[in-house]
Design an enzyme around this catalytic site. Structure first.
Site, PDB file in Angstrom:
ATOM      1  N   ALA A 125       0.830  -1.133  -0.087  1.00 33.57           N
ATOM      2  CA  ALA A 125       0.117   0.156  -0.278  1.00 33.57           C
ATOM      3  C   ALA A 125       0.902   0.792   0.357  1.00 33.57           C
ATOM      4  O   ALA A 125       1.242   2.011   1.032  1.00 33.57           O
ATOM      5  CB  ALA A 125      -0.676   0.272   1.011  1.00 33.57           C
ATOM      6  N   ALA A 131      -0.775  10.477  -4.231  1.00 31.59           N
ATOM      7  CA  ALA A 131       0.974  10.743  -4.751  1.00 31.59           C
ATOM      8  C   ALA A 131       0.697   9.329  -5.370  1.00 31.59           C
ATOM      9  O   ALA A 131       0.272   8.059  -4.937  1.00 31.59           O
ATOM     10  CB  ALA A 131       1.384   9.985  -3.137  1.00 31.59           C
ATOM     11  N   SER A 133       2.627   8.782  -8.985  1.00 32.25           N
ATOM     12  CA  SER A 133       4.125   8.201  -9.362  1.00 32.25           C
ATOM     13  C   SER A 133       5.345   9.191  -8.504  1.00 32.25           C
ATOM     14  O   SER A 133       6.224   9.114  -8.156  1.00 32.25           O
ATOM     15  CB  SER A 133       4.106   9.470 -10.798  1.00 32.25           C
ATOM     16  OG  SER A 133       3.880   8.344 -12.205  1.00 32.25           O
ATOM     17  N   ARG A 267      -6.060 -19.493 -40.824  1.00 33.37           N
ATOM     18  CA  ARG A 267      -7.088 -18.984 -41.600  1.00 33.37           C
ATOM     19  C   ARG A 267      -7.335 -18.186 -42.754  1.00 33.37           C
ATOM     20  O   ARG A 267      -6.065 -17.585 -43.439  1.00 33.37           O
ATOM     21  CB  ARG A 267      -7.552 -17.142 -41.222  1.00 33.37           C
ATOM     22  CG  ARG A 267      -8.369 -16.756 -41.227  1.00 33.37           C
ATOM     23  CD  ARG A 267      -9.164 -16.448 -41.452  1.00 33.37           C
ATOM     24  NE  ARG A 267     -10.380 -15.261 -41.896  1.00 33.37           N
ATOM     25  CZ  ARG A 267     -11.711 -15.388 -41.868  1.00 33.37           C
ATOM     26  NH1 ARG A 267     -12.487 -16.589 -41.864  1.00 33.37           N
ATOM     27  NH2 ARG A 267     -12.498 -14.753 -42.661  1.00 33.37           N
ATOM     28  N   GLN A 336      -5.233  -7.189 -34.633  1.00 33.59           N
ATOM     29  CA  GLN A 336      -4.879  -7.201 -35.741  1.00 33.59           C
ATOM     30  C   GLN A 336      -4.720  -7.983 -36.473  1.00 33.59           C
ATOM     31  O   GLN A 336      -5.669  -8.753 -37.716  1.00 33.59           O
ATOM     32  CB  GLN A 336      -4.084  -6.931 -35.758  1.00 33.59           C
ATOM     33  CG  GLN A 336      -4.497  -5.458 -37.241  1.00 33.59           C
ATOM     34  CD  GLN A 336      -5.302  -4.454 -37.471  1.00 33.59           C
ATOM     35  OE1 GLN A 336      -5.917  -4.069 -36.374  1.00 33.59           O
ATOM     36  NE2 GLN A 336      -6.216  -3.991 -38.503  1.00 33.59           N
ATOM     37  N   GLU A 363       3.851   0.264 -10.468  1.00 38.69           N
ATOM     38  CA  GLU A 363       5.309  -0.358 -10.442  1.00 38.69           C
ATOM     39  C   GLU A 363       5.620   1.130 -11.087  1.00 38.69           C
ATOM     40  O   GLU A 363       6.949   0.385 -10.836  1.00 38.69           O
ATOM     41  CB  GLU A 363       5.956  -1.482 -10.143  1.00 38.69           C
ATOM     42  CG  GLU A 363       4.461  -2.624  -8.893  1.00 38.69           C
ATOM     43  CD  GLU A 363       5.981  -3.357  -9.002  1.00 38.69           C
ATOM     44  OE1 GLU A 363       6.865  -3.553  -9.515  1.00 38.69           O
ATOM     45  OE2 GLU A 363       5.214  -4.793  -9.171  1.00 38.69           O
TER      46      GLU A 363
HETATM   47  C1  LIG Z   1      -3.836  -2.567 -11.956  1.00 40.46           C
HETATM   48  C2  LIG Z   1      -2.974  -1.795 -10.966  1.00 40.46           C
HETATM   49  C3  LIG Z   1      -2.601  -1.770  -9.645  1.00 40.46           C
HETATM   50  C4  LIG Z   1      -1.506  -0.847  -8.784  1.00 40.46           C
HETATM   51  N1  LIG Z   1      -1.631  -1.692  -7.702  1.00 40.46           N
HETATM   52  C5  LIG Z   1      -1.091  -1.321  -6.934  1.00 40.46           C
HETATM   53  C6  LIG Z   1      -0.625  -1.482  -5.592  1.00 40.46           C
HETATM   54  O1  LIG Z   1      -0.523  -2.484  -5.306  1.00 40.46           O
HETATM   55  N2  LIG Z   1      -0.006  -1.114  -4.667  1.00 40.46           N
HETATM   56  C7  LIG Z   1       0.203   0.743  -4.769  1.00 40.46           C
HETATM   57  O2  LIG Z   1       0.939   1.224  -3.947  1.00 40.46           O
HETATM   58  N3  LIG Z   1      -0.265   0.860  -6.203  1.00 40.46           N
HETATM   59  C8  LIG Z   1      -0.821   0.290  -6.700  1.00 40.46           C
HETATM   60  N4  LIG Z   1      -1.466   1.023  -8.325  1.00 40.46           N
HETATM   61  C9  LIG Z   1      -0.669   2.133  -8.264  1.00 40.46           C
HETATM   62  C10 LIG Z   1       0.338   2.175  -9.330  1.00 40.46           C
HETATM   63  O3  LIG Z   1       1.043   2.270  -9.126  1.00 40.46           O
HETATM   64  C11 LIG Z   1      -0.074   3.796  -9.723  1.00 40.46           C
HETATM   65  O4  LIG Z   1      -1.489   4.070 -10.749  1.00 40.46           O
HETATM   66  C12 LIG Z   1       1.184   4.498 -10.754  1.00 40.46           C
HETATM   67  O5  LIG Z   1       2.309   5.127  -9.685  1.00 40.46           O
HETATM   68  C13 LIG Z   1       0.857   5.868 -11.529  1.00 40.46           C
HETATM   69  O6  LIG Z   1       0.130   6.970 -10.544  1.00 40.46           O
HETATM   70  P1  LIG Z   1      -1.110   7.860 -10.521  1.00 40.46           P
HETATM   71  O7  LIG Z   1      -2.146   7.010 -11.211  1.00 40.46           O
HETATM   72  O8  LIG Z   1      -1.109   8.598  -9.856  1.00 40.46           O
HETATM   73  O9  LIG Z   1      -0.657   8.397 -11.768  1.00 40.46           O
HETATM   74  P2  LIG Z   1       0.270   9.680 -11.643  1.00 40.46           P
HETATM   75  O10 LIG Z   1       1.097  10.024 -11.198  1.00 40.46           O
HETATM   76  O11 LIG Z   1      -1.145  10.760 -12.027  1.00 40.46           O
HETATM   77  O12 LIG Z   1       0.442   9.633 -13.809  1.00 40.46           O
HETATM   78  C14 LIG Z   1       0.063  10.240 -14.721  1.00 40.46           C
HETATM   79  C15 LIG Z   1      -0.054   9.924 -15.573  1.00 40.46           C
HETATM   80  O13 LIG Z   1       1.397  11.340 -15.501  1.00 40.46           O
HETATM   81  C16 LIG Z   1       2.660  10.839 -16.544  1.00 40.46           C
HETATM   82  N5  LIG Z   1       3.506  11.744 -15.008  1.00 40.46           N
HETATM   83  C17 LIG Z   1       3.722  11.756 -13.673  1.00 40.46           C
HETATM   84  N6  LIG Z   1       4.695  12.587 -13.044  1.00 40.46           N
HETATM   85  C18 LIG Z   1       5.516  12.795 -14.261  1.00 40.46           C
HETATM   86  C19 LIG Z   1       7.368  13.456 -14.273  1.00 40.46           C
HETATM   87  N7  LIG Z   1       7.798  14.203 -13.842  1.00 40.46           N
HETATM   88  N8  LIG Z   1       7.604  13.670 -16.115  1.00 40.46           N
HETATM   89  C20 LIG Z   1       6.007  12.114 -17.503  1.00 40.46           C
HETATM   90  N9  LIG Z   1       5.307  11.968 -17.194  1.00 40.46           N
HETATM   91  C21 LIG Z   1       4.912  12.224 -15.700  1.00 40.46           C
HETATM   92  C22 LIG Z   1       2.740   9.358 -15.485  1.00 40.46           C
HETATM   93  O14 LIG Z   1       3.942   8.560 -16.754  1.00 40.46           O
HETATM   94  C23 LIG Z   1       1.519   8.937 -15.825  1.00 40.46           C
HETATM   95  O15 LIG Z   1       1.335   8.744 -17.622  1.00 40.46           O
HETATM   96  C24 LIG Z   1      -1.678   0.015  -9.033  1.00 40.46           C
HETATM   97  C25 LIG Z   1      -2.157   0.600 -10.586  1.00 40.46           C
HETATM   98  C26 LIG Z   1      -2.342   0.028 -11.593  1.00 40.46           C
HETATM   99  C27 LIG Z   1      -3.424   0.378 -12.380  1.00 40.46           C
END
Ligand SMILES: Cc1cc2nc3c(=O)[nH]c(=O)nc-3n(C[C@H](O)[C@H](O)[C@H](O)COP(=O)(O)OP(=O)(O)OC[C@H]3O[C@@H](n4cnc5c(N)ncnc54)[C@H](O)[C@@H]3O)c2cc1C
Length: 382
Positions: A125, A131, A133, A267, A336, A363
């Site tokens: 978690a 929070a 990325s 196919r 495709q 990750e």
């Molecule tokens: C199926 C799934 C399972 C998951 N399981 C877990 C889990 O078990 N535990 C856990 O803690 N989290 C988990 N997550 C969360 C996952 O780690 C986050 O979704 C991921 O780290 C991205 O964070 P965010 O979704 O808030 O996107 P954001 O951080 O908001 O990013 C949105 C977009 O902006 C881009 N971006 C952000 N900062 C920058 C930058 N500095 N430069 C360029 N581009 C940027 C990102 O690359 C992305 O394309 C899971 C997510 C999914 C989809």
């Protein structure tokens, strides 16, 4: 049905080849016949069932042995035949590796054997609404209160939320210190104040959801590692496991390629098999080449980690970014080649299409991996 270890043989020990053979039998006998869960509730039941099966038969052992190539071989095989089983394996690793890396022996002895036997489901978690990325922006707080810490905050997009037995939780013990104020805790799911808020339903079967810590008290000895070292522990964990995400992507891509090849051979259109059209051949050649390149990066990173490298940040970032992006293209190419059949919801390739997408996000997104790679190169003056 599962990827052939031969193209990456140079990076493998004999035990990995033997493991791949045993996994091929497991995949064909036990996993391939399983129906896709009908909905999120069914996926949650299926995930617990898969965990019990994987644990009882020793398939989670590479996690405990910190055999990263073994973990990659396993995730490739599971990804090819059951992305849900792969997610179960992945989360058992992600939630348990911090316990293996930290020096809290009592906690490790209490939880790791249960986790590896498939009796205790793990979760990791870290992510919060504000929070993703930017992990250092996390707001979940862990306030010291005598012999306990009191946790408050919300975690979102957490795999196994609501079905896990324990959560590896990242929380701030010193909000003013940013990433250096983050600590890591083992929080049993039945701790008073730990609340499953809601499921977050994915387009592919994968238990996901939100959890809340509302004054959840955990004993101080449930902290993993030193106070303020949780961020580093989290990064070390991800360092080791990111290559395995790439491996899962390769497994899905390999399955998609196999389905595409089988279809192209049989196919017939315009009086001959699709396989005889050069445009189809070019697509197949690109798919196979990208897949092999991805696997080489994945097993190079895992081989480095198995060799005892303290950090494999650069290698793991390259492996994860390249393999997950390549797998997305390969699965899309397979759709495709399948034509209309490839977008039917019960076709294996359509299921892979939905499953592979999240690997470019969790990750650490591809963009974050690219920042890591460029950061290394620029810091080295290369
Ligand atoms: C199926 C799934 C399972 C998951 N399981 C877990 C889990 O078990 N535990 C856990 O803690 N989290 C988990 N997550 C969360 C996952 O780690 C986050 O979704 C991921 O780290 C991205 O964070 P965010 O979704 O808030 O996107 P954001 O951080 O908001 O990013 C949105 C977009 O902006 C881009 N971006 C952000 N900062 C920058 C930058 N500095 N430069 C360029 N581009 C940027 C990102 O690359 C992305 O394309 C899971 C997510 C999914 C989809």
């Amino acid at each position: 049905m599962i990827p052939d270890p031969v193209p990456v043989r140079a990076f493998l020990a004999d035990r990995h080849v033997a493991l791949a053979e045993r996994l091929a039998a497991l995949a064909a006998r036990d996993l391939a016949p399983l129906p896709a869960p009908a909905d999120d509730a069914a996926a949650r039941v299926a995930a617990r069932d898969l965990l019990a099966r994987l644990g009882a038969d020793g398939w989670l052992d590479p996690i405990g042995a910190q055999d990263w190539r073994g973990c990659c071989i396993t995730r490739e095989a599971l990804g090819a035949v059951s992305p849900l089983a792969d997610a179960v394996f992945a989360l058992q690793g992600l939630g348990t590796v911090p316990l293996l890396l930290a020096d809290n022996a009592d906690l490790r002895d209490r939880w790791v054997p249960e986790a590896l036997a498939g009796r205790a489901m793990a979760a990791f978690a870290m992510t919060e609404p504000e929070a993703g990325s930017d992990v250092a922006a996390l707001r979940t707080a862990a306030r010291r209160d005598g012999a306990h810490y009191v946790l408050t905050g919300v975690k979102t997009l957490i795999s196994n939320a609501g079905i896990a037995d324990f959560y590896t939780v990242f929380a701030s013990t010193d909000p003013a210190a940013g990433s250096r104020g983050i600590s890591c805790f083992l929080v049993p799911a039945d701790t008073p104040g730990v609340r499953f808020v809601r499921a977050q339903v994915l387009s592919a079967p994968h238990p996901l959801g939100e959890i809340e810590f509302a004054d959840a008290r955990v004993p101080a000895d449930h902290r993993l590692g030193a106070e303020g070292r949780g961020f580093v522990l989290g990064l070390k964990t991800l360092d080791r496991l990111r290559a395995t995400v790439g491996a899962a992507a390769c497994g899905m891509a390999a399955r998609a390629l196999a389905e595409a090849l089988a279809h192209a051979r049989t196919r017939r259109q315009f009086g001959k098999p699709l396989a005889e059209f050069q445009l189809v051949q070019a697509r197949i050649a690109r798919m196979a080449t990208d897949l092999t390149a991805a696997r080489l990066l994945v097993y190079r990173a895992a081989w480095d980690a198995d060799g005892g490298a303290e950090r494999v940040t650069l290698e793991a970032a390259m492996a994860k970014a390249f393999a997950t992006e390549a797998a997305q293209r390969i699965v899309d190419d397979a759709v495709q080649i399948l034509g209309g059949r490839g977008v039917l919801a019960d076709h294996p390739v359509d299921r892979l299409y939905r499953a592979v997408r999240a690997l470019r996000i969790y990750e650490g997104t591809t963009e974050i991996q690219h920042l890591v790679i460029a950061g290394h190169l620029l810091a080295d003056g290369a």
